[in-house]
Design a protein around this motif. Structure first.
Motif, PDB file in Angstrom:
ATOM      1  N   THR A  47     -25.292 -40.835 -22.072  1.00 20.64           N
ATOM      2  CA  THR A  47     -24.718 -39.664 -22.735  1.00 20.64           C
ATOM      3  C   THR A  47     -25.554 -38.434 -22.411  1.00 20.64           C
ATOM      4  OG1 THR A  47     -23.848 -40.990 -24.560  1.00 20.64           O
ATOM      5  CG2 THR A  47     -24.146 -38.638 -24.961  1.00 20.64           C
ATOM      6  N   TRP A  48     -24.896 -37.385 -21.993  1.00 17.06           N
ATOM      7  CA  TRP A  48     -25.585 -36.160 -21.565  1.00 17.06           C
ATOM      8  C   TRP A  48     -24.978 -34.944 -22.241  1.00 17.06           C
ATOM      9  CZ3 TRP A  48     -29.593 -35.791 -17.911  1.00 17.06           C
ATOM     10  CH2 TRP A  48     -29.968 -37.023 -17.344  1.00 17.06           C
ATOM     11  N   GLY A  49     -25.840 -33.944 -22.457  1.00 17.60           N
ATOM     12  CA  GLY A  49     -25.361 -32.666 -22.921  1.00 17.60           C
ATOM     13  C   GLY A  49     -24.994 -31.769 -21.762  1.00 17.60           C
ATOM     14  N   GLN A  50     -24.627 -30.554 -22.094  1.00 16.71           N
ATOM     15  CA  GLN A  50     -24.154 -29.619 -21.062  1.00 16.71           C
ATOM     16  C   GLN A  50     -25.290 -28.824 -20.436  1.00 16.71           C
ATOM     17  OE1 GLN A  50     -24.245 -28.916 -24.238  1.00 16.71           O
ATOM     18  NE2 GLN A  50     -25.161 -26.882 -24.249  1.00 16.71           N
ATOM     19  N   GLY A  51     -26.464 -28.886 -21.041  1.00 15.11           N
ATOM     20  CA  GLY A  51     -27.616 -28.191 -20.501  1.00 15.11           C
ATOM     21  C   GLY A  51     -27.821 -26.818 -21.116  1.00 15.11           C
ATOM     22  N   THR A  52     -29.067 -26.367 -21.067  1.00 16.39           N
ATOM     23  CA  THR A  52     -29.413 -25.027 -21.541  1.00 16.39           C
ATOM     24  C   THR A  52     -30.412 -24.419 -20.571  1.00 16.39           C
ATOM     25  OG1 THR A  52     -30.177 -23.738 -23.454  1.00 16.39           O
ATOM     26  CG2 THR A  52     -31.272 -25.848 -23.084  1.00 16.39           C
ATOM     27  N   GLN A  53     -30.215 -23.175 -20.222  1.00 15.54           N
ATOM     28  CA  GLN A  53     -31.021 -22.511 -19.199  1.00 15.54           C
ATOM     29  C   GLN A  53     -32.346 -22.028 -19.793  1.00 15.54           C
ATOM     30  OE1 GLN A  53     -30.347 -21.834 -15.748  1.00 15.54           O
ATOM     31  NE2 GLN A  53     -32.498 -21.223 -15.786  1.00 15.54           N
ATOM     32  N   SER A  91     -34.999 -16.714 -22.005  1.00 17.15           N
ATOM     33  CA  SER A  91     -35.913 -16.134 -21.030  1.00 17.15           C
ATOM     34  C   SER A  91     -37.210 -15.753 -21.718  1.00 17.15           C
ATOM     35  CB  SER A  91     -35.283 -14.899 -20.391  1.00 17.15           C
ATOM     36  OG  SER A  91     -34.120 -15.234 -19.671  1.00 17.15           O
ATOM     37  N   VAL A  92     -38.321 -16.172 -21.120  1.00 13.13           N
ATOM     38  CA  VAL A  92     -39.642 -15.834 -21.653  1.00 13.13           C
ATOM     39  C   VAL A  92     -40.556 -15.476 -20.495  1.00 13.13           C
ATOM     40  CG1 VAL A  92     -39.430 -17.317 -23.684  1.00 13.13           C
ATOM     41  CG2 VAL A  92     -40.427 -18.233 -21.578  1.00 13.13           C
ATOM     42  N   GLN A  93     -41.675 -14.892 -20.823  1.00 14.49           N
ATOM     43  CA  GLN A  93     -42.683 -14.585 -19.817  1.00 14.49           C
ATOM     44  C   GLN A  93     -43.662 -15.748 -19.702  1.00 14.49           C
ATOM     45  OE1 GLN A  93     -44.321 -10.757 -21.002  1.00 14.49           O
ATOM     46  NE2 GLN A  93     -42.873  -9.725 -19.641  1.00 14.49           N
ATOM     47  N   THR A  94     -44.376 -15.768 -18.615  1.00 11.47           N
ATOM     48  CA  THR A  94     -45.396 -16.796 -18.398  1.00 11.47           C
ATOM     49  C   THR A  94     -46.328 -16.859 -19.605  1.00 11.47           C
ATOM     50  OG1 THR A  94     -45.324 -16.507 -16.007  1.00 11.47           O
ATOM     51  CG2 THR A  94     -47.309 -17.489 -16.934  1.00 11.47           C
ATOM     52  N   GLY A  95     -46.584 -18.081 -20.040  1.00 14.16           N
ATOM     53  CA  GLY A  95     -47.442 -18.296 -21.195  1.00 14.16           C
ATOM     54  C   GLY A  95     -46.698 -18.362 -22.510  1.00 14.16           C
ATOM     55  N   PHE A 122     -34.454 -33.904 -19.210  1.00 18.36           N
ATOM     56  CA  PHE A 122     -34.517 -33.720 -17.768  1.00 18.36           C
ATOM     57  C   PHE A 122     -34.280 -32.249 -17.467  1.00 18.36           C
ATOM     58  CE2 PHE A 122     -34.424 -38.144 -16.290  1.00 18.36           C
ATOM     59  CZ  PHE A 122     -34.082 -38.788 -17.454  1.00 18.36           C
ATOM     60  N   ARG A 123     -34.672 -31.844 -16.282  1.00 20.35           N
ATOM     61  CA  ARG A 123     -34.396 -30.468 -15.879  1.00 20.35           C
ATOM     62  C   ARG A 123     -34.008 -30.438 -14.418  1.00 20.35           C
ATOM     63  NH1 ARG A 123     -40.588 -28.047 -16.312  1.00 20.35           N
ATOM     64  NH2 ARG A 123     -41.455 -29.108 -14.469  1.00 20.35           N
ATOM     65  N   GLN A 124     -33.253 -29.418 -14.077  1.00 23.07           N
ATOM     66  CA  GLN A 124     -32.826 -29.261 -12.700  1.00 23.07           C
ATOM     67  C   GLN A 124     -32.879 -27.801 -12.320  1.00 23.07           C
ATOM     68  OE1 GLN A 124     -28.921 -30.807 -11.701  1.00 23.07           O
ATOM     69  NE2 GLN A 124     -29.519 -31.051  -9.560  1.00 23.07           N
ATOM     70  N   ALA A 125     -33.707 -27.524 -11.335  1.00 24.44           N
ATOM     71  CA  ALA A 125     -33.805 -26.179 -10.791  1.00 24.44           C
ATOM     72  C   ALA A 125     -32.821 -26.038  -9.638  1.00 24.44           C
ATOM     73  CB  ALA A 125     -35.233 -25.918 -10.318  1.00 24.44           C
ATOM     74  N   PRO A 126     -32.414 -24.812  -9.307  1.00 29.29           N
ATOM     75  CA  PRO A 126     -31.455 -24.613  -8.221  1.00 29.29           C
ATOM     76  C   PRO A 126     -31.941 -25.229  -6.916  1.00 29.29           C
ATOM     77  CG  PRO A 126     -31.726 -22.592  -9.469  1.00 29.29           C
ATOM     78  CD  PRO A 126     -32.757 -23.548  -9.986  1.00 29.29           C
ATOM     79  N   GLY A 127     -31.082 -26.005  -6.291  1.00 26.80           N
ATOM     80  CA  GLY A 127     -31.417 -26.600  -5.014  1.00 26.80           C
ATOM     81  C   GLY A 127     -32.334 -27.801  -5.087  1.00 26.80           C
ATOM     82  N   LYS A 128     -32.643 -28.255  -6.307  1.00 20.95           N
ATOM     83  CA  LYS A 128     -33.561 -29.394  -6.455  1.00 20.95           C
ATOM     84  C   LYS A 128     -32.875 -30.548  -7.174  1.00 20.95           C
ATOM     85  CE  LYS A 128     -37.901 -26.815  -6.418  1.00 20.95           C
ATOM     86  NZ  LYS A 128     -39.215 -26.606  -7.084  1.00 20.95           N
ATOM     87  N   GLU A 129     -33.467 -31.716  -7.024  1.00 22.17           N
ATOM     88  CA  GLU A 129     -32.969 -32.888  -7.716  1.00 22.17           C
ATOM     89  C   GLU A 129     -33.346 -32.820  -9.197  1.00 22.17           C
ATOM     90  OE1 GLU A 129     -30.982 -34.249  -4.719  1.00 22.17           O
ATOM     91  OE2 GLU A 129     -31.215 -35.569  -6.460  1.00 22.17           O
ATOM     92  N   PRO A 130     -32.575 -33.475 -10.063  1.00 22.33           N
ATOM     93  CA  PRO A 130     -32.962 -33.545 -11.477  1.00 22.33           C
ATOM     94  C   PRO A 130     -34.339 -34.190 -11.625  1.00 22.33           C
ATOM     95  CG  PRO A 130     -30.706 -34.273 -11.186  1.00 22.33           C
ATOM     96  CD  PRO A 130     -31.277 -34.121  -9.814  1.00 22.33           C
ATOM     97  N   ALA A 133     -35.466 -23.792 -15.120  1.00 23.58           N
ATOM     98  CA  ALA A 133     -34.470 -24.806 -14.774  1.00 23.58           C
ATOM     99  C   ALA A 133     -33.425 -24.861 -15.876  1.00 23.58           C
ATOM    100  CB  ALA A 133     -35.126 -26.176 -14.628  1.00 23.58           C
ATOM    101  N   VAL A 134     -32.381 -25.611 -15.607  1.00 25.66           N
ATOM    102  CA  VAL A 134     -31.462 -26.003 -16.672  1.00 25.66           C
ATOM    103  C   VAL A 134     -32.000 -27.303 -17.264  1.00 25.66           C
ATOM    104  CG1 VAL A 134     -29.121 -26.695 -17.276  1.00 25.66           C
ATOM    105  CG2 VAL A 134     -29.496 -24.915 -15.547  1.00 25.66           C
ATOM    106  N   TYR A 135     -32.150 -27.321 -18.563  1.00 24.37           N
ATOM    107  CA  TYR A 135     -32.704 -28.477 -19.263  1.00 24.37           C
ATOM    108  C   TYR A 135     -31.575 -29.253 -19.946  1.00 24.37           C
ATOM    109  CZ  TYR A 135     -37.480 -26.979 -18.510  1.00 24.37           C
ATOM    110  OH  TYR A 135     -38.680 -26.644 -17.922  1.00 24.37           O
ATOM    111  N   TYR A 136     -31.621 -30.561 -19.746  1.00 24.89           N
ATOM    112  CA  TYR A 136     -30.611 -31.443 -20.303  1.00 24.89           C
ATOM    113  C   TYR A 136     -31.262 -32.489 -21.203  1.00 24.89           C
ATOM    114  CZ  TYR A 136     -27.761 -29.744 -16.397  1.00 24.89           C
ATOM    115  OH  TYR A 136     -27.073 -28.966 -15.503  1.00 24.89           O
TER     116      TYR A 136
END
Length: 124
Positions: free
Chosen positions: A113-119, A11-15, A37-45, A92-95
């Motif tokens: 091949t994909w990883g598990q993602g990191t928030q 978690s970081v602040q803007t900027g 790639f990234r996926q935000a809640p309710g959005k497509e990758p 987003a979750v980044y993969y």
């Protein structure tokens, strides 16, 4: 077959900035093209950026150009995503994803091949 694991989210602040890592095990990572790639809640990758094998050519989504940089350290079997000037919309979750002997690839379906993602969370 290579396995990949992402790390470095938080978690970081803007900027602010974060550096994500995509560490590979199992095979020589240098022959793999890697995509982020990234996926935000309710959005497509969403495609973020990618790096080819061999020449290390990179390309990015317009939304992150000039702010994000992908690099690779094949001696460490790791690809990095340096993210600067982060915005709340980057949350987003980044993969990371890998495919052998690949040039720049933009579609998730091009990677096997994909990883598990990191928030990543960016607060205003």
């Amino acid at each position: 077959q290579v396995q990949v694991v992402e790390s470095g989210g938080g978690s970081v602040q803007t900027g602010g900035s974060l550096r994500l890592s995509c560490a590979a095990s199992g095979r020589t990572f240098s022959v793999y093209a890697v995509g982020w790639f990234r996926q935000a809640p309710g959005k497509e990758p969403e495609f973020v950026g990618a790096i080819s094998w061999s020449a290390g050519i990179t390309d990015y989504a317009d939304s992150v150009k000039g702010r994000f940089t992908i690099s690779r350290d094949d001696a460490k079997n790791t690809v990095y995503l340096q993210m600067n000037s982060l915005k709340p919309e980057d949350t987003a979750v980044y993969y990371c994803a890998a495919e052998p002997y690949g040039s720049i690839r933009y579609k998730a379906s091009n990677f096997g091949t994909w990883g598990q993602g990191t928030q990543v969370t960016v607060s205003s």
